[in-house]
Design an enzyme around this catalytic site. Sequence first.
Site, PDB file in Angstrom:
ATOM      1  N   SER A 299       4.367  -2.286   1.649  1.00 36.42           N
ATOM      2  CA  SER A 299       4.606  -1.690   0.338  1.00 36.42           C
ATOM      3  C   SER A 299       3.814  -2.312  -0.797  1.00 36.42           C
ATOM      4  O   SER A 299       3.849  -1.801  -1.926  1.00 36.42           O
ATOM      5  CB  SER A 299       6.098  -1.737   0.011  1.00 36.42           C
ATOM      6  OG  SER A 299       6.799  -0.808   0.801  1.00 36.42           O
TER       7      SER A 299
ATOM      8  N   GLY B  57       7.635  -5.400  11.977  1.00 37.24           N
ATOM      9  CA  GLY B  57       7.350  -6.767  12.397  1.00 37.24           C
ATOM     10  C   GLY B  57       6.278  -7.455  11.586  1.00 37.24           C
ATOM     11  O   GLY B  57       5.831  -8.546  11.965  1.00 37.24           O
TER      12      GLY B  57
END
Length: 442
Positions: free
Chosen positions: A58, A291
Amino acid sequence: MAGAMDQRRLAELIARYEVPGAALAYLHDGELHEAAAGTLNTATGVEATPDSLFQIGSVTKVWTATLLMLQVERGRLTLDTPVSEVLPEFKVADPEVTKAVTIRHLLSHTSGIDGDLFLDTGRGDDCVAKYVEACADLAQNHPIGVTQSYCNSGFVIAGRVAERLGGKRWDDLLREEIAEPLGLTHTWTLPEDVLRFRAAMGHVEGGAPAPVWGLMRGMGPAGLICARPADVVAFARAHLEGGLLDDPQAMWEPQVDVPNPHGLGRQWGIGWILDEWSGQRVLSHGGNTIGQHAMLWAVPGTGTVVCVAANGGHSGAFTRAVATELFAELDGLAVPQMPTPPETPVEVDATPYAGVYERAGARITVTAKDDGPWIRMEATGALAALQPEAEEHRLIAVHGGDRPLFVCKAPDAPDWVTVVFYTLADGSPYVHVGARATPKTE
Protein backbone atom coordinates in the site's frame (compact mmCIF):
# COMPACT_ATOMS: atom_id res chain seq x y z
CA MET A 1 26.04 10.01 9.96
CA ALA A 2 27.36 7.26 7.71
CA GLY A 3 26.79 3.65 8.61
CA ALA A 4 24.07 4.23 11.21
CA MET A 5 22.63 0.83 10.29
CA ASP A 6 24.74 -1.56 8.23
CA GLN A 7 24.31 -5.09 6.94
CA ARG A 8 25.55 -6.57 10.20
CA ARG A 9 22.97 -4.75 12.32
CA LEU A 10 20.21 -5.48 9.83
CA ALA A 11 21.10 -9.17 10.00
CA GLU A 12 20.83 -9.08 13.80
CA LEU A 13 17.38 -7.53 13.62
CA ILE A 14 15.97 -9.95 11.06
CA ALA A 15 17.16 -12.82 13.23
CA ARG A 16 15.47 -11.31 16.28
CA TYR A 17 12.15 -10.86 14.48
CA GLU A 18 12.30 -14.08 12.44
CA VAL A 19 12.31 -12.22 9.13
CA PRO A 20 13.72 -14.30 6.23
CA GLY A 21 15.11 -11.33 4.34
CA ALA A 22 15.05 -7.53 4.25
CA ALA A 23 16.42 -4.54 2.39
CA LEU A 24 16.91 -1.00 3.64
CA ALA A 25 17.68 2.38 2.09
CA TYR A 26 17.88 5.73 3.82
CA LEU A 27 18.74 9.27 2.83
CA HIS A 28 20.46 11.48 5.39
CA ASP A 29 22.29 14.76 4.83
CA GLY A 30 21.87 14.20 1.11
CA GLU A 31 23.68 10.85 1.11
CA LEU A 32 22.03 7.51 0.27
CA HIS A 33 22.83 4.42 2.35
CA GLU A 34 21.73 0.86 1.52
CA ALA A 35 21.86 -2.52 3.22
CA ALA A 36 20.32 -5.97 2.86
CA ALA A 37 20.36 -9.22 4.81
CA GLY A 38 18.90 -12.70 4.69
CA THR A 39 17.25 -14.55 1.85
CA LEU A 40 14.58 -13.63 -0.68
CA ASN A 41 13.04 -17.10 -0.67
CA THR A 42 13.72 -19.81 1.90
CA ALA A 43 12.92 -22.46 -0.71
CA THR A 44 15.70 -21.31 -3.06
CA GLY A 45 18.16 -19.60 -0.73
CA VAL A 46 18.65 -16.63 -3.05
CA GLU A 47 20.41 -13.87 -1.13
CA ALA A 48 18.70 -10.53 -0.48
CA THR A 49 20.63 -7.58 -1.94
CA PRO A 50 20.00 -3.81 -1.88
CA ASP A 51 18.82 -4.02 -5.52
CA SER A 52 16.26 -6.76 -4.79
CA LEU A 53 12.64 -5.94 -5.55
CA PHE A 54 10.17 -6.26 -2.70
CA GLN A 55 6.41 -5.79 -2.85
CA ILE A 56 5.82 -2.42 -1.22
CA GLY A 57 2.06 -3.01 -1.00
CA SER A 58 0.00 0.00 0.00
CA VAL A 59 2.94 2.39 -0.15
CA THR A 60 1.77 2.30 -3.77
CA LYS A 61 -1.19 4.46 -2.70
CA VAL A 62 1.05 7.51 -2.32
CA TRP A 63 2.19 6.99 -5.92
CA THR A 64 -1.40 6.73 -7.16
CA ALA A 65 -2.30 9.88 -5.20
CA THR A 66 0.67 11.61 -6.83
CA LEU A 67 -0.62 10.66 -10.30
CA LEU A 68 -3.91 12.38 -9.52
CA MET A 69 -2.23 15.42 -7.97
CA LEU A 70 -0.28 15.84 -11.21
CA GLN A 71 -3.63 16.03 -12.99
CA VAL A 72 -4.89 18.52 -10.38
CA GLU A 73 -1.89 20.75 -11.07
CA ARG A 74 -2.60 20.52 -14.80
CA GLY A 75 -6.14 21.74 -14.21
CA ARG A 76 -7.83 18.53 -15.33
CA LEU A 77 -9.75 18.17 -12.04
CA THR A 78 -9.73 19.28 -8.40
CA LEU A 79 -9.69 17.33 -5.17
CA ASP A 80 -13.38 18.14 -4.83
CA THR A 81 -14.36 16.92 -8.28
CA PRO A 82 -17.00 14.19 -7.96
CA VAL A 83 -15.69 10.84 -9.17
CA SER A 84 -18.76 10.44 -11.37
CA GLU A 85 -17.77 13.51 -13.40
CA VAL A 86 -14.67 11.68 -14.60
CA LEU A 87 -16.17 8.18 -14.52
CA PRO A 88 -19.86 8.44 -15.47
CA GLU A 89 -20.12 4.66 -15.22
CA PHE A 90 -18.98 4.65 -11.57
CA LYS A 91 -21.49 3.64 -8.93
CA VAL A 92 -21.74 2.05 -5.51
CA ALA A 93 -24.75 0.64 -3.69
CA ASP A 94 -25.88 4.01 -2.29
CA PRO A 95 -26.93 6.31 -5.17
CA GLU A 96 -26.34 9.42 -3.04
CA VAL A 97 -22.76 8.37 -2.35
CA THR A 98 -22.30 7.64 -6.05
CA LYS A 99 -23.10 11.27 -6.78
CA ALA A 100 -21.30 12.82 -3.80
CA VAL A 101 -17.99 10.97 -3.43
CA THR A 102 -15.01 13.08 -4.51
CA ILE A 103 -11.35 12.58 -5.34
CA ARG A 104 -10.52 13.97 -1.88
CA HIS A 105 -12.68 11.30 -0.23
CA LEU A 106 -10.87 8.56 -2.14
CA LEU A 107 -7.36 9.81 -1.38
CA SER A 108 -7.98 10.42 2.34
CA HIS A 109 -9.91 7.21 3.14
CA THR A 110 -13.07 9.12 4.06
CA SER A 111 -15.46 7.91 1.36
CA GLY A 112 -17.04 5.31 3.64
CA ILE A 113 -17.05 2.82 0.77
CA ASP A 114 -16.53 -0.68 2.19
CA GLY A 115 -12.97 -0.93 1.05
CA ASP A 116 -11.62 -4.46 1.27
CA LEU A 117 -13.06 -5.93 -1.91
CA PHE A 118 -10.25 -8.17 -3.16
CA LEU A 119 -11.49 -9.40 -6.50
CA ASP A 120 -9.68 -11.08 -9.38
CA THR A 121 -10.79 -9.24 -12.50
CA GLY A 122 -8.29 -10.96 -14.76
CA ARG A 123 -4.89 -10.13 -16.20
CA GLY A 124 -6.13 -8.02 -19.09
CA ASP A 125 -5.49 -4.31 -19.50
CA ASP A 126 -9.13 -3.71 -18.55
CA CYS A 127 -8.73 -5.25 -15.09
CA VAL A 128 -8.96 -1.91 -13.25
CA ALA A 129 -12.04 -0.89 -15.24
CA LYS A 130 -13.66 -4.25 -14.46
CA TYR A 131 -12.87 -3.78 -10.77
CA VAL A 132 -14.63 -0.41 -10.76
CA GLU A 133 -17.67 -2.04 -12.39
CA ALA A 134 -17.70 -4.61 -9.57
CA CYS A 135 -17.88 -1.80 -6.97
CA ALA A 136 -21.54 -1.25 -7.89
CA ASP A 137 -22.67 -3.46 -5.00
CA LEU A 138 -20.34 -2.03 -2.34
CA ALA A 139 -22.21 -0.77 0.71
CA GLN A 140 -21.17 2.04 3.03
CA ASN A 141 -18.89 1.18 5.90
CA HIS A 142 -19.73 4.58 7.39
CA PRO A 143 -21.49 7.73 6.16
CA ILE A 144 -19.42 9.68 3.67
CA GLY A 145 -16.88 12.07 5.19
CA VAL A 146 -17.58 11.48 8.89
CA THR A 147 -14.56 9.36 9.90
CA GLN A 148 -11.52 7.55 8.52
CA SER A 149 -11.52 3.93 7.41
CA TYR A 150 -8.86 2.40 5.21
CA CYS A 151 -10.24 1.84 1.72
CA ASN A 152 -8.37 -0.23 -0.85
CA SER A 153 -11.33 -0.03 -3.21
CA GLY A 154 -11.16 3.75 -3.20
CA PHE A 155 -7.60 3.72 -4.47
CA VAL A 156 -8.40 1.30 -7.28
CA ILE A 157 -11.18 3.69 -8.27
CA ALA A 158 -8.65 6.53 -8.07
CA GLY A 159 -6.35 4.53 -10.34
CA ARG A 160 -9.17 4.23 -12.86
CA VAL A 161 -9.65 8.01 -12.72
CA ALA A 162 -5.95 8.36 -13.59
CA GLU A 163 -6.39 5.91 -16.48
CA ARG A 164 -9.35 7.85 -17.87
CA LEU A 165 -7.57 11.19 -17.67
CA GLY A 166 -4.26 9.82 -18.95
CA GLY A 167 -5.66 7.57 -21.63
CA LYS A 168 -3.31 4.73 -20.64
CA ARG A 169 -3.00 1.81 -18.25
CA TRP A 170 -2.22 2.70 -14.65
CA ASP A 171 1.01 0.68 -15.01
CA ASP A 172 2.14 2.83 -17.96
CA LEU A 173 1.17 6.09 -16.27
CA LEU A 174 3.20 5.13 -13.21
CA ARG A 175 6.28 4.57 -15.34
CA GLU A 176 5.89 7.59 -17.60
CA GLU A 177 4.79 10.12 -14.98
CA ILE A 178 6.88 9.03 -11.99
CA ALA A 179 9.43 6.25 -12.50
CA GLU A 180 11.05 7.49 -15.69
CA PRO A 181 11.27 11.20 -14.73
CA LEU A 182 12.95 10.18 -11.46
CA GLY A 183 15.22 7.58 -13.12
CA LEU A 184 13.77 4.69 -11.12
CA THR A 185 15.13 1.60 -12.87
CA HIS A 186 14.02 -0.88 -10.21
CA THR A 187 10.31 0.00 -9.90
CA TRP A 188 7.81 -2.24 -11.69
CA THR A 189 4.23 -3.46 -11.39
CA LEU A 190 3.85 -6.52 -13.62
CA PRO A 191 5.34 -9.94 -12.80
CA GLU A 192 6.93 -10.27 -16.23
CA ASP A 193 8.97 -7.14 -15.51
CA VAL A 194 9.74 -8.00 -11.89
CA LEU A 195 11.16 -11.37 -13.01
CA ARG A 196 14.05 -9.59 -14.71
CA PHE A 197 15.41 -8.76 -11.25
CA ARG A 198 15.98 -10.48 -7.92
CA ALA A 199 12.50 -10.56 -6.42
CA ALA A 200 11.38 -11.34 -2.90
CA MET A 201 8.90 -14.08 -2.10
CA GLY A 202 6.55 -13.61 0.82
CA HIS A 203 6.57 -16.01 3.75
CA VAL A 204 3.61 -16.88 5.93
CA GLU A 205 3.10 -18.23 9.43
CA GLY A 206 5.69 -20.86 10.24
CA GLY A 207 8.20 -19.37 7.80
CA ALA A 208 7.05 -21.24 4.69
CA PRO A 209 6.95 -19.47 1.32
CA ALA A 210 3.50 -18.02 0.62
CA PRO A 211 1.16 -20.16 -1.51
CA VAL A 212 0.95 -17.40 -4.12
CA TRP A 213 3.42 -14.68 -5.07
CA GLY A 214 1.22 -11.62 -5.40
CA LEU A 215 -2.20 -10.04 -5.38
CA MET A 216 -4.56 -9.89 -8.34
CA ARG A 217 -3.62 -7.37 -11.03
CA GLY A 218 -6.82 -5.36 -10.68
CA MET A 219 -5.65 -4.20 -7.22
CA GLY A 220 -2.67 -2.46 -8.84
CA PRO A 221 -3.36 1.19 -7.91
CA ALA A 222 -3.93 0.15 -4.29
CA GLY A 223 -0.79 -1.91 -3.82
CA LEU A 224 1.10 -3.69 -6.60
CA ILE A 225 4.38 -1.81 -6.96
CA CYS A 226 7.55 -3.88 -6.59
CA ALA A 227 10.69 -1.84 -5.99
CA ARG A 228 14.05 -1.70 -4.34
CA PRO A 229 14.05 0.56 -1.25
CA ALA A 230 16.42 3.06 -2.89
CA ASP A 231 13.82 3.79 -5.59
CA VAL A 232 11.14 4.33 -2.94
CA VAL A 233 13.46 6.73 -1.11
CA ALA A 234 14.04 8.64 -4.36
CA PHE A 235 10.27 8.92 -4.84
CA ALA A 236 9.78 10.34 -1.34
CA ARG A 237 12.77 12.66 -1.78
CA ALA A 238 10.96 14.22 -4.74
CA HIS A 239 8.06 14.96 -2.40
CA LEU A 240 10.42 16.84 -0.09
CA GLU A 241 12.75 18.55 -2.55
CA GLY A 242 10.73 18.76 -5.77
CA GLY A 243 10.97 16.89 -9.03
CA LEU A 244 7.40 15.69 -9.52
CA LEU A 245 4.79 18.12 -8.18
CA ASP A 246 4.92 21.91 -8.17
CA ASP A 247 3.39 21.86 -4.69
CA PRO A 248 3.98 18.51 -2.98
CA GLN A 249 3.05 20.07 0.37
CA ALA A 250 -0.59 20.09 -0.75
CA MET A 251 -0.53 16.36 -0.01
CA TRP A 252 0.61 17.03 3.56
CA GLU A 253 -2.51 18.97 4.54
CA PRO A 254 -4.48 17.05 7.21
CA GLN A 255 -7.82 15.80 5.90
CA VAL A 256 -9.10 13.69 8.79
CA ASP A 257 -8.09 12.59 12.29
CA VAL A 258 -7.39 8.87 12.68
CA PRO A 259 -9.60 7.40 15.45
CA ASN A 260 -6.92 4.86 16.42
CA PRO A 261 -3.61 6.62 15.72
CA HIS A 262 -1.41 4.28 17.74
CA GLY A 263 1.37 2.82 15.60
CA LEU A 264 -0.08 4.52 12.53
CA GLY A 265 -0.30 8.32 12.66
CA ARG A 266 -2.52 11.09 13.96
CA GLN A 267 -4.04 12.19 10.67
CA TRP A 268 -4.41 11.32 7.01
CA GLY A 269 -3.45 13.77 4.31
CA ILE A 270 -3.74 13.20 0.57
CA GLY A 271 -2.23 9.74 0.27
CA TRP A 272 0.24 10.31 3.12
CA ILE A 273 -0.22 9.37 6.77
CA LEU A 274 0.73 12.34 8.95
CA ASP A 275 2.30 12.33 12.39
CA GLU A 276 4.66 14.28 14.64
CA TRP A 277 7.74 12.87 16.36
CA SER A 278 9.70 15.01 18.83
CA GLY A 279 8.22 18.13 17.27
CA GLN A 280 9.01 17.13 13.67
CA ARG A 281 6.36 16.50 11.03
CA VAL A 282 6.57 12.94 9.67
CA LEU A 283 5.06 11.62 6.44
CA SER A 284 4.68 7.87 6.14
CA HIS A 285 2.90 4.92 4.62
CA GLY A 286 3.11 1.18 5.07
CA GLY A 287 2.17 -1.76 2.93
CA ASN A 288 1.33 -5.42 3.37
CA THR A 289 0.82 -8.06 0.70
CA ILE A 290 0.91 -11.84 0.98
CA GLY A 291 3.79 -12.36 3.40
CA GLN A 292 5.57 -9.11 2.54
CA HIS A 293 5.68 -5.77 4.33
CA ALA A 294 7.25 -2.37 3.65
CA MET A 295 7.43 1.00 5.43
CA LEU A 296 8.34 4.46 4.17
CA TRP A 297 9.00 7.49 6.39
CA ALA A 298 10.01 11.02 5.37
CA VAL A 299 10.84 13.95 7.67
CA PRO A 300 10.54 17.26 5.81
CA GLY A 301 12.32 19.22 8.54
CA THR A 302 15.53 17.19 8.32
CA GLY A 303 15.32 15.74 4.82
CA THR A 304 15.74 12.21 6.14
CA VAL A 305 13.89 9.44 4.26
CA VAL A 306 13.85 5.76 5.24
CA CYS A 307 12.40 2.75 3.42
CA VAL A 308 12.64 -0.80 4.70
CA ALA A 309 11.06 -3.93 3.23
CA ALA A 310 10.72 -7.44 4.63
CA ASN A 311 9.37 -10.75 3.39
CA GLY A 312 7.84 -12.41 6.45
CA GLY A 313 8.22 -13.03 10.16
CA HIS A 314 7.26 -10.38 12.70
CA SER A 315 7.72 -7.79 9.99
CA GLY A 316 5.77 -4.94 11.58
CA ALA A 317 7.78 -5.12 14.80
CA PHE A 318 10.96 -5.43 12.72
CA THR A 319 10.35 -2.30 10.65
CA ARG A 320 9.38 -0.37 13.80
CA ALA A 321 12.65 -1.46 15.43
CA VAL A 322 14.60 -0.27 12.38
CA ALA A 323 12.84 3.11 12.48
CA THR A 324 13.35 3.48 16.23
CA GLU A 325 17.10 2.95 15.99
CA LEU A 326 17.67 4.91 12.79
CA PHE A 327 15.69 8.04 13.56
CA ALA A 328 17.11 8.28 17.07
CA GLU A 329 20.66 8.16 15.72
CA LEU A 330 20.17 10.21 12.55
CA ASP A 331 17.78 12.94 13.68
CA GLY A 332 17.42 12.52 17.45
CA LEU A 333 13.74 11.66 17.01
CA ALA A 334 11.80 9.37 19.31
CA VAL A 335 9.48 7.07 17.37
CA PRO A 336 6.22 6.65 19.32
CA GLN A 337 6.08 3.17 20.74
CA MET A 338 3.03 0.93 20.73
CA PRO A 339 0.83 1.11 23.85
CA THR A 340 1.18 -1.77 26.29
CA PRO A 341 -0.88 -2.90 29.29
CA PRO A 342 -0.49 -0.42 32.18
CA GLU A 343 1.38 -1.50 35.30
CA THR A 344 -1.72 -0.76 37.33
CA PRO A 345 -4.76 -2.45 35.76
CA VAL A 346 -7.43 -0.09 34.43
CA GLU A 347 -11.04 -1.00 34.97
CA VAL A 348 -13.24 -0.28 31.96
CA ASP A 349 -16.72 -1.71 31.60
CA ALA A 350 -16.55 -3.41 28.20
CA THR A 351 -20.12 -4.69 28.25
CA PRO A 352 -21.39 -1.93 25.91
CA TYR A 353 -18.79 -2.96 23.31
CA ALA A 354 -19.70 -6.65 23.19
CA GLY A 355 -21.18 -7.79 19.89
CA VAL A 356 -20.34 -8.39 16.24
CA TYR A 357 -18.72 -5.77 14.03
CA GLU A 358 -18.55 -6.50 10.31
CA ARG A 359 -17.44 -5.04 6.99
CA ALA A 360 -16.26 -6.47 3.69
CA GLY A 361 -13.36 -8.82 4.38
CA ALA A 362 -13.62 -8.94 8.17
CA ARG A 363 -15.82 -10.00 11.05
CA ILE A 364 -14.85 -8.90 14.56
CA THR A 365 -16.54 -10.45 17.58
CA VAL A 366 -16.16 -8.93 21.05
CA THR A 367 -17.30 -11.10 23.95
CA ALA A 368 -17.67 -10.05 27.58
CA LYS A 369 -16.40 -12.87 29.82
CA ASP A 370 -15.80 -13.23 33.55
CA ASP A 371 -12.13 -12.30 33.14
CA GLY A 372 -12.86 -9.35 30.87
CA PRO A 373 -13.50 -8.72 27.17
CA TRP A 374 -12.12 -10.96 24.41
CA ILE A 375 -11.82 -10.25 20.70
CA ARG A 376 -11.86 -12.53 17.67
CA MET A 377 -10.79 -11.03 14.32
CA GLU A 378 -11.75 -13.23 11.39
CA ALA A 379 -10.83 -12.64 7.74
CA THR A 380 -13.61 -13.22 5.25
CA GLY A 381 -13.83 -12.94 1.48
CA ALA A 382 -11.28 -13.75 -1.22
CA LEU A 383 -8.16 -13.56 0.97
CA ALA A 384 -9.52 -15.53 3.94
CA ALA A 385 -7.82 -18.75 2.84
CA LEU A 386 -4.43 -16.98 2.85
CA GLN A 387 -4.79 -15.67 6.42
CA PRO A 388 -3.97 -17.52 9.65
CA GLU A 389 -6.91 -19.18 11.36
CA ALA A 390 -8.78 -16.70 13.54
CA GLU A 391 -7.92 -16.79 17.23
CA GLU A 392 -9.52 -15.17 20.25
CA HIS A 393 -7.41 -12.80 22.33
CA ARG A 394 -8.04 -11.06 25.62
CA LEU A 395 -8.53 -7.30 25.47
CA ILE A 396 -6.65 -5.37 28.16
CA ALA A 397 -7.75 -1.82 28.92
CA VAL A 398 -5.16 0.96 28.63
CA HIS A 399 -7.54 3.83 29.33
CA GLY A 400 -11.27 4.58 29.35
CA GLY A 401 -13.12 7.71 28.31
CA ASP A 402 -15.09 8.55 25.19
CA ARG A 403 -12.73 6.47 23.07
CA PRO A 404 -11.46 3.67 25.30
CA LEU A 405 -8.22 2.06 24.21
CA PHE A 406 -7.58 -1.66 24.61
CA VAL A 407 -4.64 -3.80 23.51
CA CYS A 408 -4.35 -7.47 22.64
CA LYS A 409 -1.79 -9.79 21.10
CA ALA A 410 -1.11 -13.35 20.10
CA PRO A 411 1.13 -15.30 22.53
CA ASP A 412 4.12 -15.33 20.14
CA ALA A 413 3.71 -11.77 18.81
CA PRO A 414 6.22 -9.12 19.92
CA ASP A 415 3.83 -6.19 19.50
CA TRP A 416 0.46 -5.36 20.97
CA VAL A 417 -2.47 -4.54 18.67
CA THR A 418 -4.47 -1.44 19.60
CA VAL A 419 -8.28 -1.47 19.57
CA VAL A 420 -10.38 1.69 19.97
CA PHE A 421 -14.14 1.75 20.49
CA TYR A 422 -15.99 4.93 19.56
CA THR A 423 -19.26 6.31 18.27
CA LEU A 424 -20.04 8.57 15.34
CA ALA A 425 -21.90 11.84 15.81
CA ASP A 426 -25.19 10.02 15.20
CA GLY A 427 -24.41 7.54 17.99
CA SER A 428 -23.51 4.58 15.76
CA PRO A 429 -20.99 2.28 17.53
CA TYR A 430 -17.71 1.38 15.82
CA VAL A 431 -14.45 -0.37 16.54
CA HIS A 432 -11.26 0.95 14.95
CA VAL A 433 -8.44 -1.55 14.47
CA GLY A 434 -5.95 -2.10 11.66
CA ALA A 435 -6.64 1.43 10.32
CA ARG A 436 -10.26 0.47 9.62
CA ALA A 437 -13.57 1.52 11.13
CA THR A 438 -15.94 -1.40 11.47
CA PRO A 439 -19.61 -0.85 12.40
CA LYS A 440 -21.40 -2.87 15.04
CA THR A 441 -23.95 -5.09 13.30
CA GLU A 442 -25.19 -7.35 16.11
